[in-house]
Design an enzyme around this catalytic site. Structure first.
Site, short mmCIF file in Angstrom:
data_model
loop_
_atom_site.label_atom_id
_atom_site.label_comp_id
_atom_site.label_asym_id
_atom_site.label_seq_id
_atom_site.Cartn_x
_atom_site.Cartn_y
_atom_site.Cartn_z
N HIS A 17 -5.23 7.60 -5.11
CA HIS A 17 -6.51 7.16 -4.24
C HIS A 17 -7.62 6.49 -5.17
CE1 HIS A 17 -9.62 7.88 -1.04
NE2 HIS A 17 -10.32 8.18 -2.22
N GLU A 18 -7.59 7.16 -6.20
CA GLU A 18 -8.67 6.84 -7.36
C GLU A 18 -8.36 5.59 -7.99
OE1 GLU A 18 -11.43 8.45 -7.41
OE2 GLU A 18 -10.90 9.93 -6.17
N HIS A 78 -9.57 3.21 -5.75
CA HIS A 78 -11.01 3.06 -6.05
C HIS A 78 -11.43 1.72 -7.01
CE1 HIS A 78 -13.62 5.63 -3.40
NE2 HIS A 78 -12.73 6.34 -3.60
N GLU A 107 -13.47 5.02 1.91
CA GLU A 107 -12.53 6.24 1.58
C GLU A 107 -11.17 5.90 2.47
OE1 GLU A 107 -12.60 8.86 -0.45
OE2 GLU A 107 -14.47 7.63 -1.22
#
Length: 278
Positions: A64-65, A68, A95
């Site tokens: 997930h990061e 980003h 998100e």
């Protein structure tokens, strides 16, 4: 976002944690983050992961990061998001896209297509995807629901939590609590694009349903059954249930084709069978 994530994943030397971060040249730091699962510091190229989270949660948070970082590096996508959303809706959109990116990195298209070809959109398919991608059963379920075709509802079911024993409880009280048969409930649910509703979390599965039999026996079972909505309505479906240990029972409900005499349960003017509301 899928294209960005798929391209990134294709360039990785492997799927272990260090490899997942290597494409960014980022350093991994496991630390206490309180209520947060992770964070990305683009200035210092550091990915922070909560060290108290489960290994599977840490793995998804890492992907997930990474997503980003990929999003921050794509000016066109980032600009489009800022043009379309603002404030809280912008944060929610970011998100959501990063979750999409994480799923694509950990469960790439070639893995998804292979599993769908071998096992189909079934409870066993959820289990195999979870095992091979080293992600939680719920993450695998959501990814499979996004890729599968047809009118299918997926669910993860297990026994409801029992009452807690207070200190000093008598032997009789202990036997009563431990001997009570806890109901089987829906823990999480997802559905394909062709279905406009899912099973609500906490929905009780009737004792005569094959899902309960699979949980008790530990054997995989498939056959004609029904979707047990909270309202009491039973929608005919072919159920495929797979016992997955601590994850409970992983099940797919393939809805039966509607005949001319059956109402169109998915039209906007009909009620959601799980809530009794439009």
């Amino acid at each position: 976002m899928r294209e960005l994530a798929a391209g990134y994943a294709a360039r990785l030397p492997g799927r272990d944690s260090e490899s997942l971060a290597s494409g960014l040249g980022a350093r991994l730091v496991y630390t206490d983050l309180g209520e947060r699962d992770g964070a990305y510091d683009p200035e210092h190229r550091v990915i922070l992961i909560d060290r108290k989270a489960s290994p599977q949660r840490q793995r998804f948070t890492l992907a997930h990061e990474v997503s980003h970082a990929l999003l921050l590096g794509d000016d066109d996508l980032l600009s489009g998001l800022h043009d379309s959303f603002e404030d809280e809706r912008l944060e929610q959109a970011i998100e959501t896209l990063c979750n999409v990116g994480a799923a694509t990195i950990l469960m790439p298209p070639n893995l998804m297509s292979d599993l769908l070809r071998r096992f189909g959109p079934t409870g066993r398919g959820i289990h195999e995807l979870s095992r091979r991608a080293d992600v939680s059963a719920s993450s695998a379920m959501y990814a499979l629901a996004d890729e599968a075709q047809g009118q299918i509802i997926f669910a993860i079911c297990s026994r409801a939590g029992g009452k807690k024993l207070e200190e000093g409880s008598s032997g009789r009280q202990r036997r009563a609590v431990l001997g009570a048969q806890r109901p089987v409930v829906v823990r999480a649910s997802a559905a394909t694009k062709e279905v406009k509703y899912t099973l609500g979390a906490g929905t009780v599965i009737p004792d005569d349903h094959l899902v309960v039999g699979v949980l008790d026996s530990g054997y995989e079972v498939g056959g004609r059954s029904y979707v047990p909505f909270r309202s009491g309505r039973k929608m005919p479906a072919y159920a495929d249930a797979y016992p997955a240990g601590r994850s409970g029972v992983l099940v797919s409900f393939r809805l039966e084709e509607k005949s001319e005499k059956q109402p169109d349960t998915q039209s906007p003017d009909t009620q959601n069978p799980d809530t009794g509301k439009p």
